[in-house]
Each structure stands twice: as C-alpha cells, then as structure tokens.
Design a protein around this motif. Structure first.
Motif, PDB file in Angstrom:
ATOM      1  N   GLN A 178      39.398  42.505  46.496  1.00  0.00           N
ATOM      2  CA  GLN A 178      38.511  42.703  45.363  1.00  0.00           C
ATOM      3  C   GLN A 178      37.302  41.783  45.511  1.00  0.00           C
ATOM      4  OE1 GLN A 178      39.013  45.052  42.861  1.00  0.00           O
ATOM      5  NE2 GLN A 178      36.886  44.549  42.422  1.00  0.00           N
ATOM      6  N   MET A 179      36.215  42.328  46.036  1.00  0.00           N
ATOM      7  CA  MET A 179      34.982  41.571  46.200  1.00  0.00           C
ATOM      8  C   MET A 179      34.026  41.927  45.065  1.00  0.00           C
ATOM      9  SD  MET A 179      35.558  39.943  49.064  1.00  0.00           S
ATOM     10  CE  MET A 179      33.953  39.423  49.655  1.00  0.00           C
ATOM     11  N   ALA A 180      33.195  40.967  44.700  1.00  0.00           N
ATOM     12  CA  ALA A 180      32.271  41.208  43.594  1.00  0.00           C
ATOM     13  C   ALA A 180      30.960  40.471  43.822  1.00  0.00           C
ATOM     14  CB  ALA A 180      32.896  40.746  42.272  1.00  0.00           C
ATOM     15  N   ASP A 181      29.877  41.045  43.331  1.00  0.00           N
ATOM     16  CA  ASP A 181      28.588  40.362  43.336  1.00  0.00           C
ATOM     17  C   ASP A 181      28.487  39.402  42.153  1.00  0.00           C
ATOM     18  OD1 ASP A 181      27.704  41.689  45.621  1.00  0.00           O
ATOM     19  OD2 ASP A 181      27.000  43.405  44.444  1.00  0.00           O
ATOM     20  N   ASP A 182      29.221  39.706  41.089  1.00  0.00           N
ATOM     21  CA  ASP A 182      29.250  38.852  39.901  1.00  0.00           C
ATOM     22  C   ASP A 182      30.653  38.952  39.319  1.00  0.00           C
ATOM     23  OD1 ASP A 182      29.117  37.624  37.456  1.00  0.00           O
ATOM     24  OD2 ASP A 182      27.204  38.521  36.863  1.00  0.00           O
ATOM     25  N   TRP A 183      31.500  37.980  39.684  1.00  0.00           N
ATOM     26  CA  TRP A 183      32.907  38.146  39.283  1.00  0.00           C
ATOM     27  C   TRP A 183      33.149  37.858  37.810  1.00  0.00           C
ATOM     28  CZ3 TRP A 183      36.216  33.917  42.194  1.00  0.00           C
ATOM     29  CH2 TRP A 183      35.697  32.647  41.949  1.00  0.00           C
ATOM     30  N   CYS A 184      32.168  37.299  37.121  1.00  0.00           N
ATOM     31  CA  CYS A 184      32.328  37.093  35.682  1.00  0.00           C
ATOM     32  C   CYS A 184      32.262  38.410  34.920  1.00  0.00           C
ATOM     33  CB  CYS A 184      31.255  36.142  35.160  1.00  0.00           C
ATOM     34  SG  CYS A 184      31.429  34.458  35.788  1.00  0.00           S
ATOM     35  N   ASP A 185      31.767  39.474  35.582  1.00  0.00           N
ATOM     36  CA  ASP A 185      31.699  40.778  34.934  1.00  0.00           C
ATOM     37  C   ASP A 185      33.000  41.556  35.042  1.00  0.00           C
ATOM     38  OD1 ASP A 185      29.205  40.573  33.924  1.00  0.00           O
ATOM     39  OD2 ASP A 185      28.196  41.659  35.539  1.00  0.00           O
TER      40      ASP A 185
END
Length: 398
Positions: A286-293
């Motif tokens: 699970q990769m994210a550009d903004d993991w707070c979202d």
C-alpha cells in the motif's frame, strides 16, 4: 606435496602460553563431577577467558598445520576471502563525493571488528556474522560501529549536543546471496546522528530532524552522481513509520502476527515483502503520495505521527530538492522489527528505467540500551556504495 607448498614453520615451544593454559583448562574440565557435553561446554560452561584460550589454542594449532596449498584452495572456493571485483579507484572516488555531501557529519574511520554480540544486540542473527577469537566479531554493518563510537563519545564528553558522524567501511555478512552483484564483503557508506532534546516532548521531533538531514545528504548525492559518471536519472524516497505501519496492518489483517510476518522478510530478497503480504491477505503493498488521506490512517491514533513525518521531513525535503520524488509505504515489512519510529528507503533509477533500493535507514533504540537512557535518540542510514558502483557507474558497466 611440493616444497613450494611448505610454509616457513613457526617454531614450536613447550612453553607456548596458549598450549599450557589450554592443557590446564582441559585438566580442570576433566576433573568435574559430571563432564558436560562439548556443545554445552563451549556455549555456557567455560568461563570467558577459558573459552578464548581454547579457541586461540585450537586455531593456532590448526594454522600451524596448514600449507600454502590449503590456503590457496580455501581462497579459490570462498568468496569471503577474495578481493572485490570493482576498481578500487572508482569506489574511492565515490567515497570522496559521499564525504563531501556529508560535510556536516564528522568523518570517522571505524575498526574492522566489534565486541562479540554487537550485531546480535541490534537484531542480527550471529550466524550471519563472522565471529572471531578474543570475544570479537568482524564488522557487518557500519551503523553498529558508529553506535559504539557514539556511546564512547557520549560517555567521555557527557555532551548533550546533537552529534553527527559518517563512515565508509568494508563489511562482511554471511547470509546467502543469490544475485551476482552481491558478495559477502562490500563497502558501505553510513550516517549516524545521536540526539537528546532539551525536553522530552521534543525527542520525536529530534528524530525527524535527523531523518531530514540524512535524506538531504542522499538527495544531494543523487544530484551529483551524473556528473561523476553514474547513470542515475531519478531518485525516490520512500518514508514509513514503524508505529503507523503496525497500526495499519493490524487494522487490515487483525488475525495476523505482524512481528512474525516482518521477521520472515529478507532484505536480500525484495520479493519476500510482497509474498508475506499476500500470504496474510494483503494483495499488494500500500503506497501513497499522502498517507494521511488514507481512511484507515485518518481514524488511527498514529495519525499525528504520520502528519508530522509529512510536515517536518517530506515537505521541507521536496522544497529543497524539487526533482526528488517522495512517497509513503503503509505496508513496509523489511526493517519493521529493526527500526523504532520513522524509517526510510532511497531508490535510484537508471535512464533505462531500472530502479533499485540503494539506501536504507531510520530511528533505532540502540543508544538507549548503550547509555541506559530512554531519551537518547539515534538515527542511522546507509548506502551500498559498492553496489552503486557495480550497477550505476557508466565505466563499470562497459
């Protein structure tokens, strides 16, 4: 056996100290009411000085019996004792660039050996480390040597200032390698920061500041490598935090023991992370550009840690290095039981598109144990400088 195989003999002496002491130890053990098994004797029953004496005696006697032919044959079959395949001038030239990028870190030249058990204390299986006589082991990670150096400096100077070191070291690891570019001994370049904030509330912030400083070194390196003859077209940083990752995975797969899953992952097998995740029921990383979202992260108590890593590390790093890509990994298993808090990976990509993780690091709890102080913060990161030469140096690839 030909005469050329005969080594110049070390003269035997009936007064040889190790032989005399070894005989005395053997007499003592033979006189015990119950003779212990040999494995128990070596592992637990012998006193430390007796164990060392017997090792020295045994190794000395075996060394005296060996010939040049024996030595030659071992050198031919064991990569552990062979020279590196890279051009020494290229690795030293790269060291010059690395030391310049790490100009704010004090450069130290580490010892080639460490106290026995140093690697085990930080979570490395002793089977992957070359043990030596006199209660020592061959260095397997420059970060461990930097931690021992940091503890020595802290004890000697009783300083509370933030201290920074860097080192280039050839290390030896004995785990199996199945890729031709990997070898048992190789050169690493490592950074280490020892910090203790004036207030306990600022300790975590000190860790994040250290992470930012380390990443700035690696980002500058990525910028300078093309001029130095390296095929590095792009660089990417992947940030994680052990507490956020564990909380996220527990929410996704509550029936799985996250610690056991992480221990099964091997750094020399990058595919082992995806294999472990799939076995647990997570289809992909699970990769994210903004993991707070991420909806799961937004509902976790660890949200503030995730947000702080973005605000205090990622944003200022990208402001300084706009070409650097930064992403977040919510399912990073490799290093999950090794680091304690924020941790990172640095990826370099060639013009052809091939991308590899070339650097790794994060916050560790080692200094807390070395100095018996829970507020000590120690951050490490390292890059496989030899692997960088082998895979990205344009001259080396010809």
């Amino acid at each position: 056996m030909s005469a050329v195989d005969d080594p110049p003999r070390v003269p035997e002496s009936p007064l040889d100290t190790t032989s005399r002491l070894a005989a005395r130890i053997a007499e003592r053990v033979a006189g015990l009411p119950e003779a212990p098994r040999i494995d128990e004797l070596l592992a637990r029953k012998l006193r430390g000085n007796e164990f060392t004496t017997l090792l020295l005696h045994g190794l000395r006697q075996r060394a005296l019996q060996r010939t040049f032919g024996d030595v030659r044959e071992q050198a031919l079959r064991s990569p552990m004792v062979r020279a590196s395949t890279i051009d020494a001038r290229r690795i030293h030239a790269l060291d010059g660039v690395l030391f310049d990028c790490a100009r704010d870190f004090e450069a130290v030249d580490l010892a080639p050996v460490e106290p026995l058990g140093a690697a085990a204390c930080v979570g490395v299986d002793p089977n992957n480390v070359l043990g030596a006589a006199r209660f020592a082991e061959v260095a397997s990670d420059a970060s461990v040597g930097l931690a021992l150096h940091a503890a020595w400096v802290r004890r000697r100077e009783a300083s509370r200032e933030t201290l920074r070191w860097c080192a280039s070291q050839r290390v030896l690891r004995l785990q199996p390698f199945d890729r031709p570019e990997y070898s048992p001994h190789f050169r690493l370049f490592a950074l280490a920061t020892s910090a203790r904030a004036p207030q306990a509330a600022d300790d975590d912030r000190a860790e994040r500041q250290s992470i930012l400083e380390h990443l700035a070194v690696w980002a500058e390196l990525a910028q300078r490598l093309p001029e130095a003859g390296f095929d590095v077209a792009r660089a990417r940083v992947v940030l994680s935090d052990t507490r956020v990752v564990k909380a996220y995975l527990r929410a996704r797969v509550p029936h799985v023991d996250i610690e056991s899953m992480a221990r099964g992952v091997r750094a020399n097998r990058p595919e082992s992370t995806l294999e472990a995740l799939r076995e647990a029921g997570v289809a992909e990383r699970q990769m994210a550009d903004d993991w707070c979202d991420d909806p799961l992260v937004r509902g976790m108590p660890e949200l503030e840690r995730a947000r702080a890593l973005q605000d205090e590390v990622a944003k200022p790093l990208q402001a300084r290095f706009p070409q650097l890509s930064v992403a977040y990994d919510l399912t990073r298993l490799q290093g999950l039981h090794y680091y304690r808090g924020p941790f990172l990976q640095v990826w370099f990509q060639r013009e052809s598109g091939m991308e590899l993780p070339i650097g790794d690091g994060g916050a560790v709890s080692w200094m807390q144990g070395l100095l018996s102080d829970r507020r000590q913060r120690f951050t490490i990161s390292g890059m496989g400088s030899e692997l960088l030469v082998k895979l990205f140096c344009l001259e080396e690839k010809k």
